[in-house]
Design an enzyme around this catalytic site. Structure first.
Site, mmCIF file in Angstrom:
data_model
loop_
_atom_site.group_PDB
_atom_site.id
_atom_site.type_symbol
_atom_site.label_atom_id
_atom_site.label_comp_id
_atom_site.label_asym_id
_atom_site.label_seq_id
_atom_site.Cartn_x
_atom_site.Cartn_y
_atom_site.Cartn_z
ATOM 1 N N CYS A 130 0.815 -1.211 0.000
ATOM 2 C CA CYS A 130 0.000 0.000 0.000
ATOM 3 C C CYS A 130 0.856 1.271 0.000
ATOM 4 O O CYS A 130 0.375 2.357 -0.331
ATOM 5 C CB CYS A 130 -0.952 -0.007 1.192
ATOM 6 N N ILE A 183 -6.746 -27.675 2.752
ATOM 7 C CA ILE A 183 -6.166 -26.491 2.089
ATOM 8 C C ILE A 183 -7.047 -25.271 2.384
ATOM 9 O O ILE A 183 -8.236 -25.250 2.050
ATOM 10 C CB ILE A 183 -6.040 -26.679 0.558
ATOM 11 N N TYR A 184 -6.447 -24.289 3.015
ATOM 12 C CA TYR A 184 -7.135 -23.017 3.274
ATOM 13 C C TYR A 184 -6.705 -22.011 2.205
ATOM 14 O O TYR A 184 -5.620 -22.133 1.627
ATOM 15 C CB TYR A 184 -6.740 -22.483 4.649
ATOM 16 N N ALA A 185 -7.540 -21.018 1.948
ATOM 17 C CA ALA A 185 -7.121 -19.960 1.025
ATOM 18 C C ALA A 185 -7.619 -18.623 1.566
ATOM 19 O O ALA A 185 -8.716 -18.534 2.139
ATOM 20 C CB ALA A 185 -7.649 -20.210 -0.380
#
Ligand code: FAD
Length: 556
Positions: free
Chosen positions: A44, A279-281
């Site tokens: 950012c 599996i996390y996303a």
């Protein structure tokens, strides 16, 4: 030995998840793969380093590989790209970018936080254009900054008027570059509605940015020195920033057979698990649920990535925490203005057929008698049946951030517009008014719900007048002469009671003023005297931000 957790992507979501995982368990083996050289950098902040507001490049590197590895006992591997997920074996294939070597790494749980990549369309001539940039990471930043420092471009084209495009337009302008901003839609900053974006259009023009709306790039010519637009215009440019949006980096997930959403984001459940529970996303790569309308959405922002990183880590350790959806609260600096939004805009509500009432107010950022106050344009959208807050937009020079944050908090707290007057907010003249702008939003919304007044919108009034409707502008004569809506008659508020006989009782009297407040008072006077009256919401100020004005700005 604890769990083996592998994370793909070491910036916003990935780094957050890694740090939280370690705090939850000292024994796990946490491997973070990052295909770039840097982890946990300040995406950012990148435009502000190019613009030289941030002068020290090291300030962009929030964490170093060494520092973070040591503090959190992590196995961080920069310049290592995960090229394949072998779900059957619960392992990933990794390419060491330095050596080209391919190797396997096993996992018990995998977290995907690969982010989103800038869209790079195949416009004719783009492959030969040597001066076209996109901005996502530190190497992109270095390329752009070096080009600006060394080539000293005089003209730049920014394609796309979203957050990154606008921030880059300002930062290039700050470096003395003449900027042309090209946007295919009829407005910049898509989270805003048109009339709110119009305030920024006017400001950008005042700042010397050439703004080309409703036009897109047809081709790049002369190695990128010339851009031909679909509408026929030709733009000479020394450099071009392509910022037409991002797309989720979900190829890895797709190749592994994980379920994706319509727009290519990885689908997850409320616990942030993909279609494979191990599996996390998280982050820009996933499809989220819109907090207001409940539909799938892609909202690539830093807060969701950070929040999801923490929740995924918690859930890996059995906390069963839910991600409740994304409100899309966002903010940007546009030269002297701040623009911020939360929730849905009118365009989105219309698209989903959600009933709403819009109101516009223009209160001062703080008490008018204390020097330095400036107006804030606020637009609130709410459900007229139950007062549920659906969205907020703000544009102004000061105090926009806290108003949007208060309303965003109210939304997540389940407050309605009727609760807004009850918010007891900090007040002293340099900061606010005894009735804060957020309280005022609540008063105006409540007045409409209580049928104290009916309103018409900026885009309706011309047609009403053209069809013979009566519009009384209750500002002073001097204000009226500076600019007014065609077909309106001027009866200053303080003369209205004496001049009532000039108005017919059998027709609706539409009233307008500068910002809507005197119009409301006038509407009440008329209604108390047996007239039917409707107030122009947001007054001349909202109307003229779209249709143009040379009028002075006054509050009241
Ligand atoms: C210039 C710019 C300004 C921004 N300004 C704001 C702002 O002011 N406010 C705001 O809310 N948001 C802002 N954002 C958006 C914000 O940075 C993102 O929403 C956030 O970083 C998303 O986090 P993430 O973890 O999903 O992805 P990222 O932070 O992008 O991290 C993903 C990382 O994964 C790596 N990766 C991808 N695939 C692989 C692979 N196969 N193997 C190994 N590594 C891989 C990538 O190299 C990348 O470093 C800005 C973004 C940019 C580019």
């Amino acid at each position: 030995m604890g769990k083996k957790i592998v994370i793909v992507g070491g910036v916003a979501g990935g780094a957050t998840a890694a740090a939280r995982l370690r705090r939850l368990d000292e024994t796990s083996h946490i491997v973070v793969f990052e295909k770039g050289e840097y982890i946990s950098f300040a995406n950012c902040g990148l435009p502000y380093y190019i613009g030289e507001t941030i002068t020290n490049r090291n300030d962009l590197l929030v964490q170093t590989v060494e520092g973070m590895s040591k503090r959190f006992n992590l196995d961080i591997r920069p310049l290592n790209e995960v090229t394949k997920i072998n779900r059957d074996q619960k392992s990933v294939q990794v390419k060491n970018i330095r050596t080209g070597e391919l190797y396997e790494e096993a996992y018990d749980t995998l977290i995907l936080s690969p982010g989103a990549i800038p869209i790079h369309p195949s416009i004719p001539g783009i492959e030969k254009a040597v001066n076209v940039f996109t901005l996502r990471n530190i190497p992109d930043t270095d390329r752009i900054k070096t080009f600006v420092d060394e080539m000293k471009p005089q003209k730049a084209a920014v394609i796309g008027g979203g957050f990154i495009g606008i921030e880059m337009a300002e930062n290039l302008h700050q470096r003395g570059v003449e900027v042309t901003l090209i946007e295919m839609a009829n407005q910049i900053m898509a989270p805003l509605d048109f009339e709110m974006a119009s305030i920024l259009h006017n400001h950008l023009k005042d700042k010397g940015v050439q703004l080309l709306l409703g036009d897109g790039v047809r081709s790049f010519e002369e190695n990128g020195r010339k851009i031909r637009l679909a509408g026929g215009k030709e733009i000479e440019t020394d450099m071009t920033l392509l910022s037409i949006g991002v797309r989720p980096e979900s190829q890895l997930a797709k190749d592994a057979g994980l379920v994706l959403g319509e727009r290519g984001g990885i689908k997850v459940n409320e616990y942030l698990q993909t279609s494979d529970p191990s599996i996390y996303a998280i982050g820009d790569a996933i499809e989220v649920t819109d907090y207001i309308n409940g539909n799938p959405a892609m909202i690539p922002l830093a807060w969701p990535a950070n929040r999801q990183g923490r929740i995924a880590a918690n859930n890996i350790y059995g906390k069963n925490e839910l991600y409740s959806g994304t409100l899309g609260t966002s903010i940007a600096k546009v030269f002297d203005y701040t623009v911020a939004t939360a929730g849905n805009n009118e365009k989105t509500l219309k698209r989903y057929g959600i009933p709403y009432q819009a109101i516009h107010i223009h209160p001062g950022s703080h008490a008018g008698y204390y020097p330095g106050a400036s107006p804030i344009a606020l637009k609130l959208l709410f459900d007229p049946d139950n007062g549920k807050i659906l969205g907020i937009q703000g544009v102004g020079m000061e105090g926009v951030d806290k108003r949007i944050d208060v309303v965003a908090t109210a939304i997540k707290g389940g407050l309605t517009v009727y609760d807004l007057p009850e918010l007891e907010l900090a007040y002293a003249p340099p900061y606010s008014s005894a009735k804060d702008p957020v309280n005022m939003l609540g008063y105006v919304a409540s007045n409409i719900s209580d049928r104290m007044v009916e309103i018409v919108q900026w885009h309706e009034i011309d047609e009403i007048v053209q069809n013979g409707g009566i519009l009384v502008d209750v500002r002073s004569e001097a204000e009226w002469e500076m600019g007014y809506i065609k077909g309106s008659i001027n009866i200053p508020l303080d003369e209205l009671r004496e001049r009532l006989a000039e108005l017919p009782k059998d027709k609706v009297i539409h009233v307008s003023c500068q910002v809507g407040l005197r119009g409301y008072l006038a509407a009440r006077i008329l209604m108390e005297h047996g007239y039917q009256a409707k107030n122009l919401d947001g007054g001349w100020k909202t109307y003229s931000s779209v249709y143009g004005t040379n009028a002075n700005i006054t509050c009241g």
